[in-house]
Motif scaffolding. Structure first.
Motif, PDB file in Angstrom:
ATOM      1  N   ILE A  29       0.849  -1.190   0.000  1.00 53.08           N
ATOM      2  CA  ILE A  29       0.000   0.000   0.000  1.00 53.08           C
ATOM      3  C   ILE A  29       0.884   1.239   0.000  1.00 53.08           C
ATOM      4  O   ILE A  29       1.789   1.365   0.833  1.00 53.08           O
ATOM      5  N   ALA A  30       0.628   2.147  -0.928  1.00 51.42           N
ATOM      6  CA  ALA A  30       1.273   3.464  -0.916  1.00 51.42           C
ATOM      7  C   ALA A  30       0.294   4.426  -0.269  1.00 51.42           C
ATOM      8  O   ALA A  30      -0.818   4.625  -0.778  1.00 51.42           O
ATOM      9  N   ALA A  31       0.670   4.991   0.863  1.00 52.16           N
ATOM     10  CA  ALA A  31      -0.264   5.778   1.664  1.00 52.16           C
ATOM     11  C   ALA A  31       0.264   7.177   1.920  1.00 52.16           C
ATOM     12  O   ALA A  31       1.468   7.380   2.123  1.00 52.16           O
ATOM     13  N   GLU A  32      -0.656   8.146   1.920  1.00 50.95           N
ATOM     14  CA  GLU A  32      -0.284   9.529   2.209  1.00 50.95           C
ATOM     15  C   GLU A  32       0.347   9.632   3.597  1.00 50.95           C
ATOM     16  O   GLU A  32       1.327  10.344   3.794  1.00 50.95           O
ATOM     17  N   ASP A  57       3.042  14.608  -0.788  1.00 46.51           N
ATOM     18  CA  ASP A  57       3.340  15.695  -1.726  1.00 46.51           C
ATOM     19  C   ASP A  57       4.835  15.927  -1.917  1.00 46.51           C
ATOM     20  O   ASP A  57       5.276  16.343  -2.993  1.00 46.51           O
ATOM     21  N   HIS A  58       5.618  15.686  -0.878  1.00 41.68           N
ATOM     22  CA  HIS A  58       7.039  16.020  -0.927  1.00 41.68           C
ATOM     23  C   HIS A  58       7.911  14.942  -1.568  1.00 41.68           C
ATOM     24  O   HIS A  58       9.066  15.208  -1.919  1.00 41.68           O
ATOM     25  N   ASN A  59       7.390  13.717  -1.696  1.00 38.38           N
ATOM     26  CA  ASN A  59       8.239  12.660  -2.259  1.00 38.38           C
ATOM     27  C   ASN A  59       7.630  11.969  -3.470  1.00 38.38           C
ATOM     28  O   ASN A  59       8.248  11.076  -4.046  1.00 38.38           O
ATOM     29  N   GLU A  60       6.425  12.380  -3.867  1.00 35.83           N
ATOM     30  CA  GLU A  60       5.722  11.647  -4.927  1.00 35.83           C
ATOM     31  C   GLU A  60       6.485  11.641  -6.248  1.00 35.83           C
ATOM     32  O   GLU A  60       6.606  10.607  -6.903  1.00 35.83           O
ATOM     33  N   ARG A  61       6.971  12.807  -6.667  1.00 38.70           N
ATOM     34  CA  ARG A  61       7.686  12.857  -7.946  1.00 38.70           C
ATOM     35  C   ARG A  61       8.903  11.926  -7.938  1.00 38.70           C
ATOM     36  O   ARG A  61       9.194  11.258  -8.925  1.00 38.70           O
ATOM     37  N   GLY A  62       9.620  11.903  -6.812  1.00 36.34           N
ATOM     38  CA  GLY A  62      10.809  11.072  -6.728  1.00 36.34           C
ATOM     39  C   GLY A  62      10.513   9.584  -6.662  1.00 36.34           C
ATOM     40  O   GLY A  62      11.315   8.766  -7.126  1.00 36.34           O
ATOM     41  N   LYS A  63       9.362   9.214  -6.108  1.00 38.05           N
ATOM     42  CA  LYS A  63       9.024   7.803  -5.932  1.00 38.05           C
ATOM     43  C   LYS A  63       8.191   7.229  -7.071  1.00 38.05           C
ATOM     44  O   LYS A  63       8.013   6.011  -7.166  1.00 38.05           O
ATOM     45  N   HIS A  93       0.768  12.535  -9.914  1.00 36.28           N
ATOM     46  CA  HIS A  93       2.044  12.298 -10.609  1.00 36.28           C
ATOM     47  C   HIS A  93       2.298  10.795 -10.780  1.00 36.28           C
ATOM     48  O   HIS A  93       2.870  10.371 -11.792  1.00 36.28           O
ATOM     49  N   LEU A  94       1.853  10.008  -9.799  1.00 39.49           N
ATOM     50  CA  LEU A  94       1.985   8.551  -9.915  1.00 39.49           C
ATOM     51  C   LEU A  94       1.120   8.031 -11.053  1.00 39.49           C
ATOM     52  O   LEU A  94       1.565   7.213 -11.865  1.00 39.49           O
ATOM     53  N   VAL A  95      -0.108   8.501 -11.140  1.00 39.42           N
ATOM     54  CA  VAL A  95      -1.015   8.076 -12.213  1.00 39.42           C
ATOM     55  C   VAL A  95      -0.456   8.491 -13.570  1.00 39.42           C
ATOM     56  O   VAL A  95      -0.464   7.705 -14.533  1.00 39.42           O
ATOM     57  N   GLU A  96       0.035   9.713 -13.645  1.00 44.34           N
ATOM     58  CA  GLU A  96       0.613  10.213 -14.895  1.00 44.34           C
ATOM     59  C   GLU A  96       1.779   9.337 -15.341  1.00 44.34           C
ATOM     60  O   GLU A  96       1.881   8.960 -16.526  1.00 44.34           O
ATOM     61  N   ALA A  97       2.651   8.993 -14.393  1.00 47.18           N
ATOM     62  CA  ALA A  97       3.805   8.162 -14.717  1.00 47.18           C
ATOM     63  C   ALA A  97       3.370   6.756 -15.126  1.00 47.18           C
ATOM     64  O   ALA A  97       3.954   6.159 -16.044  1.00 47.18           O
ATOM     65  N   ALA A  98       2.355   6.227 -14.468  1.00 46.61           N
ATOM     66  CA  ALA A  98       1.875   4.882 -14.783  1.00 46.61           C
ATOM     67  C   ALA A  98       1.292   4.825 -16.192  1.00 46.61           C
ATOM     68  O   ALA A  98       1.551   3.890 -16.960  1.00 46.61           O
ATOM     69  N   ILE A  99       0.510   5.819 -16.545  1.00 47.14           N
ATOM     70  CA  ILE A  99      -0.093   5.860 -17.882  1.00 47.14           C
ATOM     71  C   ILE A  99       0.987   5.949 -18.947  1.00 47.14           C
ATOM     72  O   ILE A  99       0.939   5.252 -19.972  1.00 47.14           O
ATOM     73  N   ASN A 100       1.990   6.794 -18.710  1.00 48.69           N
ATOM     74  CA  ASN A 100       3.086   6.938 -19.669  1.00 48.69           C
ATOM     75  C   ASN A 100       3.893   5.653 -19.815  1.00 48.69           C
ATOM     76  O   ASN A 100       4.477   5.386 -20.872  1.00 48.69           O
TER      77      ASN A 100
END
Length: 284
Positions: A29-32, A57-63, A93-100
């Protein structure tokens, strides 16, 4: 795949059967906030102990890339603290990366503070816009509201209880003292409260102090029928108050249905010209 799961916004009884099943079988589980997820598992009587990964919010882009690769081999359940991930919460950002990357994204629908507040507000629900949180700084906040002055759809905002009174006062001064507003507080919880009134009335009420999770619903602007001369006068009044001519013409056009170009060109002819500075008496 990646599974976005909506969690209760207050009342745990709103947890869906699909959410309970997903929480009971999830391996990752990835949790806020992992502490909130642990509490949710305990409160729902779920004894599953999945791997918990912090996603905020602070680590999403990196993870994001790492989690997308993880989701190629296992189902990754994504949770925010309340409501649906990605809606003013981590996940976009996770959804965006997954779709790409060609990884499947699915969702377990459920509680939504936006839709719940809209439904009980009593304001039109056929067309609405979600604006998230207003800016913290007063000047930026008033600027954001000015951009929405001509918005005819019902508007939904999130707001901090500490800034609610100031934000409502800005709504009154920017969108109109009589603009209809609804404040929803602690939705689905024991102390749920829905206050309806004008922007001025609710600003005065909020000045006494408000606690809890807040959703603000603001009625859309009504289209006013005015002639071109009246519209131009309104544009010039806005310009005198410090708004750029182009922006003022756009705002009045949105509120009245008059042509923006017509307003701009007519106002430009009447706008006082800025005097040039006097030449220096002792040129160098």
């Amino acid at each position: 795949m990646i599974i976005l799961a909506a969690t209760p916004i207050g009342n745990l009884g709103d947890a869906s059967a699909r959410l309970v099943e997903a929480l009971g079988t999830a391996t990752v589980i990835a949790a806020e906030d992992t502490r909130v997820t642990v509490h949710l598992l305990r409160a729902l009587g779920i004894d599953n102990r999945p791997q918990l990964i912090s996603l905020h919010d602070h680590n999403e882009r990196g993870k994001a890339a790492e989690l997308v690769e993880l989701a190629r081999d296992t189902n990754l359940l994504v949770l925010s603290d309340a409501g649906m991930p990605t809606v003013s919460d981590p996940g976009f950002h996770l959804v965006e990366a997954a779709i790409n990357a060609g990884v499947v994204v699915s969702a377990l629908p459920g509680p939504s503070a936006v839709l719940t507040a809209l439904a009980v507000s009593g304001l039109p629900t056929d067309r609405f816009t979600f604006e998230g949180f207003l800016p913290r700084k007063p000047g930026d906040r008033r600027g954001a509201l000015r951009e929405l002055a001509g918005e005819r759809r019902t508007m939904v905002f999130f707001e901090s209880p500490n800034r609610l009174a100031a934000s409502l006062a800005d709504v009154a001064s920017t969108l109109g003292a009589d603009r209809r507003v609804v404040v929803c507080r602690e939705l689905t919880k024991f102390y749920e409260e829905v206050k309806r009134g004008t922007a001025t009335e609710l600003a005065e009420w909020a000045a006494g102090g408000v606690k809890g999770e807040i959703v603000v619903i603001v009625a859309g602007a009504e289209l006013r029928v005015v002639d071109l001369d009246t519209g131009v006068a309104e544009v010039l009044a806005l310009v005198a108050g410090g708004i750029r001519l182009k922006d003022a013409a756009s705002d009045v056009a949105a509120a009245t249905g008059l042509g923006k170009r017509d307003l701009y060109e007519a106002a430009l002819k009447l706008k006082p010209s800025t005097p040039r500075p006097a030449p220096s008496a002792n040129p160098q």
